[in-house]
Enzyme design. Structure first.
Site, PDB file in Angstrom:
ATOM      1  N   TYR A 275       0.817  -1.211   0.000  1.00 43.82           N
ATOM      2  CA  TYR A 275       0.000   0.000   0.000  1.00 43.82           C
ATOM      3  C   TYR A 275       0.848   1.257   0.000  1.00 43.82           C
ATOM      4  O   TYR A 275       0.389   2.316  -0.428  1.00 43.82           O
ATOM      5  CB  TYR A 275      -0.994  -0.032   1.162  1.00 43.82           C
ATOM      6  CG  TYR A 275      -2.219  -0.811   0.775  1.00 43.82           C
ATOM      7  CD1 TYR A 275      -3.207  -0.235  -0.014  1.00 43.82           C
ATOM      8  CD2 TYR A 275      -2.356  -2.149   1.116  1.00 43.82           C
ATOM      9  CE1 TYR A 275      -4.308  -0.953  -0.428  1.00 43.82           C
ATOM     10  CE2 TYR A 275      -3.454  -2.884   0.703  1.00 43.82           C
ATOM     11  CZ  TYR A 275      -4.424  -2.277  -0.075  1.00 43.82           C
ATOM     12  OH  TYR A 275      -5.506  -2.997  -0.498  1.00 43.82           O
ATOM     13  N   HIS A 428      -5.148  -2.403   7.082  1.00 43.43           N
ATOM     14  CA  HIS A 428      -4.524  -3.416   6.233  1.00 43.43           C
ATOM     15  C   HIS A 428      -3.540  -4.290   6.999  1.00 43.43           C
ATOM     16  O   HIS A 428      -2.840  -5.105   6.404  1.00 43.43           O
ATOM     17  CB  HIS A 428      -3.822  -2.750   5.046  1.00 43.43           C
ATOM     18  CG  HIS A 428      -4.774  -2.201   4.034  1.00 43.43           C
ATOM     19  ND1 HIS A 428      -5.607  -3.002   3.290  1.00 43.43           N
ATOM     20  CD2 HIS A 428      -5.057  -0.925   3.666  1.00 43.43           C
ATOM     21  CE1 HIS A 428      -6.344  -2.248   2.499  1.00 43.43           C
ATOM     22  NE2 HIS A 428      -6.035  -0.987   2.705  1.00 43.43           N
TER      23      HIS A 428
END
Length: 746
Positions: A275, A428
């Site tokens: 990410y 996440h």
């Protein structure tokens, strides 16, 4: 928050507020966002003499010309990721951005007309466009099923608009800004605070989108909204995002907050490299726009230049092939060949210290940005300035102040150890403290599973996260770390995991012959302390360096401990007997165990348990110091997975029951080779004859390693004093050992 950090934020905010006011009223020239007028002139002057730039330009021209020949299609939105309308609108944004660049560089009106015509179609559509019909997202977009993708679109289209700004009439610009761009920016920000008002990669895209169109439109309100967030907005404290993480509700929002909070001083991004790669594009492309339009903001100097530092950190979070380590939610195979990393490398080189190592990566990427930074990289490569990017052992801290754990990477010859002791990693994050993965020449030896998702593949859950991401990939048993009583770290709960993190005990890569990383975790299981020490050791008599793993667990209660190793390849040999069941059954009922088939089980036959396997022409052996009552299991991922969403990969698990304090010690050897062409196996057997725990106390743990030739080495770790200056004296088997520092090896 430290006083120094508070002062830094206040000073930056004050300077930004002061500097914005007079500038915004001045007339601007275009392009000025990513391409600049002066930069375009330099590019045109160099065309035909800069090979990598010329090749990139030709590829982009062929791509855009093909799209122009197909005609413009702006379908009414209806699909999830991977569906036609989603893919078409995503394609449109990229092609518009590229067409705008071609118009500036080639001065060919057909590209400007193409962008204009498509924007006018979007203007006609957007005025009456409702929310996207797919309702899964916590923040629905209009062109796409989520505001995140709408923000992607506006980030790219802002660049296209800047490139054709002067081509458009004043009336055309007014029409687009009133009916398309301003409402678009309002929807992803004011209308969607649950998306915009947070610290997360989603909101970073939103901030960049609003800010970039604000820069092109010379709109101070939008620029302020991008930098500082929306004032006076309170979020529902129970709201969750699409990934199950709670939304930010502490008032921190805007682009500057998204720089301040997720990045550590070393440039590590708390969600992990996958990410970070995704977020780097909006971070850097908006920063480049701010630098070009508002140089007085000195955005690349914000938080001690962390944006440029983060690129070096991200490149170091990749293996020998350039693939990013799949920490937390990460899709395997994502690499620095991704376009976002082309942007990162070029911008880092141009706005940073012009590191020649970045040029070697750019040469491998074989493309550059068609802007000022890409020109600088292309000229650097042309002039022979490129040098290899040297990835060494590195410790990257986590947390805004660098005190929330981190990731340690040890590199020795062709081997790489990735040791994760980081904070939760926002929504996440996975529940796998003190886990590790191990690589040789870029190939996984012991793997981290990564995410359970088929990104942008419509047939698999619309390309979105699958339920198995939560039930398997995030759970502790899915990783190479200790599981207590079959339960995941922090109960597998985001709000608990977000409060805690492991603490670094030791990182020492100063000696090439032995490198160590060590960390402790005291909150994953209340009343239990886990302390893991991992070392890569180069030793005479071993073909390659070997990995020593010492996992010490101390608890207030009696527990069951499981330690899995997810190996890649074909089992060759074990030194223990095991039974294979006639009917496969899951290893457990929850916490990820329900997804593991129990394929075989047995018990140790001696003090050492050995497992050897072959993968991609290399041999590997795991040697573990085991107890006679330990249970040894072969497991395979894929139970309770009727839609085949999980990869069918293997693992080996050591289970120790009804113990309070315990010690798990293992060595992983990489050795030998096999050629299917010559059908020759070389050095296929382990070099270790015995692995023993010779001492284990509160203060010290001592491990002996004896080779098949009878050579013995002793490793001692001081468990309670990691000082490099500490003097230690220890008697083992009537022999005194004296040393200075945190460990002894001889």
């Amino acid at each position: 928050m430290h006083i120094k950090r508070i002062n830094r934020v206040l000073i930056s905010v004050t300077c930004l507020l002061i500097s914005l006011c007079p500038i915004l009223n001045q007339a601007q020239e275009h392009p000025n966002l990513i391409l600049t007028k002066a930069g375009v002139e330099k590019i045109r002057a160099e065309l035909g003499s800069i090979p990598i730039f010329d090749a990139t330009l030709e590829q982009v021209k062929e791509e855009v010309d093909a799209e122009i020949a197909l005609g413009i299609d702006t379908p009414i939105p209806k699909d999830y990721s991977g569906g036609y309308t989603h893919v078409r609108h995503k394609r449109n944004m990229v092609v518009m951005q590229k067409a705008g660049v071609l118009y500036q560089i080639l001065d060919d009106e057909k590209y400007a007309k193409y962008v204009k015509d498509m924007l006018m179609q979007y203007e006609g559509m957007y005025r009456t466009l409702p929310l996207h019909p797919k309702t899964r997202s916590y923040a629905r977009g209009k062109l796409f099923w989520q505001c995140l993708n709408d923000s992607n679109w506006l980030v790219y289209v802002s660049q296209a608009y800047d490139c054709i700004y002067n081509y458009l009439s004043k009336a055309e610009r007014k029409k687009l800004e009133k009916n398309l761009f301003r409402p678009f920016a309002d929807h992803i920000s004011v209308d969607s605070p649950q998306f915009y008002q947070r610290v997360h990669n989603h909101s970073t895209w939103g901030n960049a989108a609003v800010g970039m169109i604000g820069l092109v439109m010379n709109d101070k309100e939008l620029i302020d909204r991008a930098l500082y967030g929306i004032k006076g907005v309170n979020l529902d404290k129970t709201a969750k995002d699409d990934d199950g993480g709670f939304l930010n509700k502490d008032g921190k929002a805007g682009f500057l907050a998204n720089i301040e909070e997720p990045f550590s001083p070393d440039g590590y991004y708390n969600e992990g490299p996958y990410y970070q790669r995704y977020a780097m594009y909006p971070f850097l492309i908006f920063a480049e726009g701010l630098h070009n339009v508002k140089p007085e903001l000195k955005i690349f100097e914000y938080k001690d230049g962390v944006l440029l530092k983060s690129i070096n950190a991200l490149l170091n979070l990749s293996d020998a092939d350039g693939d990013f380590f799949p920490l937390n939610d990460g899709q395997k195979g994502m690499s620095y060949y991704n376009d976002a990393l082309v942007t990162a490398v070029d911008i880092s080189y141009y706005f940073g210290n012009q590191d020649p190592g970045l040029l070697s990566i750019a040469a491998k990427q074989n493309k550059v940005l068609l802007d000022d930074s890409g020109l600088a990289v292309a000229l650097g490569i042309k002039n022979g300035k490129a040098k290899p990017f040297d990835k060494k052992s590195i410790n990257l801290t986590d947390g805004p102040d660098g005190n929330q754990g981190g990731v340690g990477i040890l590199r020795s010859e062709d081997l790489e150890l990735v040791f994760k002791y980081s904070a939760q990693g926002s929504s996440h994050g996975h529940y796998d403290k003190l886990s590790f993965s191990f690589y040789e020449k870029g190939d996984e030896v012991l793997q981290d599973y990564g995410l359970a998702r088929f990104v942008n593949i419509e047939q698999k859950g619309g390309g979105n996260y699958l339920k198995e991401n939560k039930t398997w990939a995030k759970q502790t048993i899915a990783h190479n770390t200790l599981v207590q009583n079959g339960k995941s770290h922090y109960q597998g709960k985001f709000d608990i995991g977000s409060k805690y993190h492991p603490d670094l005990y030791l990182f020492d890569a100063s000696k090439p012959e032995i490198q160590l990383v060590s960390a402790k975790e005291t909150n994953a299981y209340p009343g239990t302390e886990m302390h893991r020490t991992m070392a890569i050791i180069k030793e005479e008599g071993f073909e390659k360096p070997f990995l020593l793993d010492i996992f010490k667990v101390k608890s207030d209660s009696v527990n069951q401990y499981d330690l899995p190793f997810y190996f890649m390849g074909q089992v060759l040999k074990t030194n223990f007997e095991y039974e294979v069941p006639q009917i496969l059954e899951p290893l457990g009922k929850d916490n990820g165990y329900q997804h593991l088939w129990s394929e075989g089980s047995g018990h140790p036959i001696g003090e050492n348990t050995k497992l050897s396997w072959l993968d991609k022409g290399s041999f590997y052996t795991l040697t573990s110091a085991t107890l006679k009552n330990d249970e040894l299991s072969f497991v395979r991922i894929g139970a309770n997975d009727p839609e085949f969403n999980l990869r069918r990969e293997a693992g080996f698990l050591i289970r120790r029951k009804e113990v309070q304090n315990s010690l798990f010690v293992s060595v992983v050897e990489a050795h030998g080779s096999y050629s299917p062409v010559s059908e020759s196996a070389v050095n296929s057997n382990s070099n270790i004859a015995a692995l023993k725990v010779v001492l284990d106390t509160v203060d010290y743990t001592a491990i002996s390693i004896t080779t098949i030739k009878g050579n013995t080495k002793l490793f001692i770790i001081a468990n309670t004093n990691a000082s490099k200056e500490a003097k230690h004296t220890l008697k083992i088997n009537e022999k005194n050992y004296t040393w200075v520092g945190s460990y002894y090896y001889n």
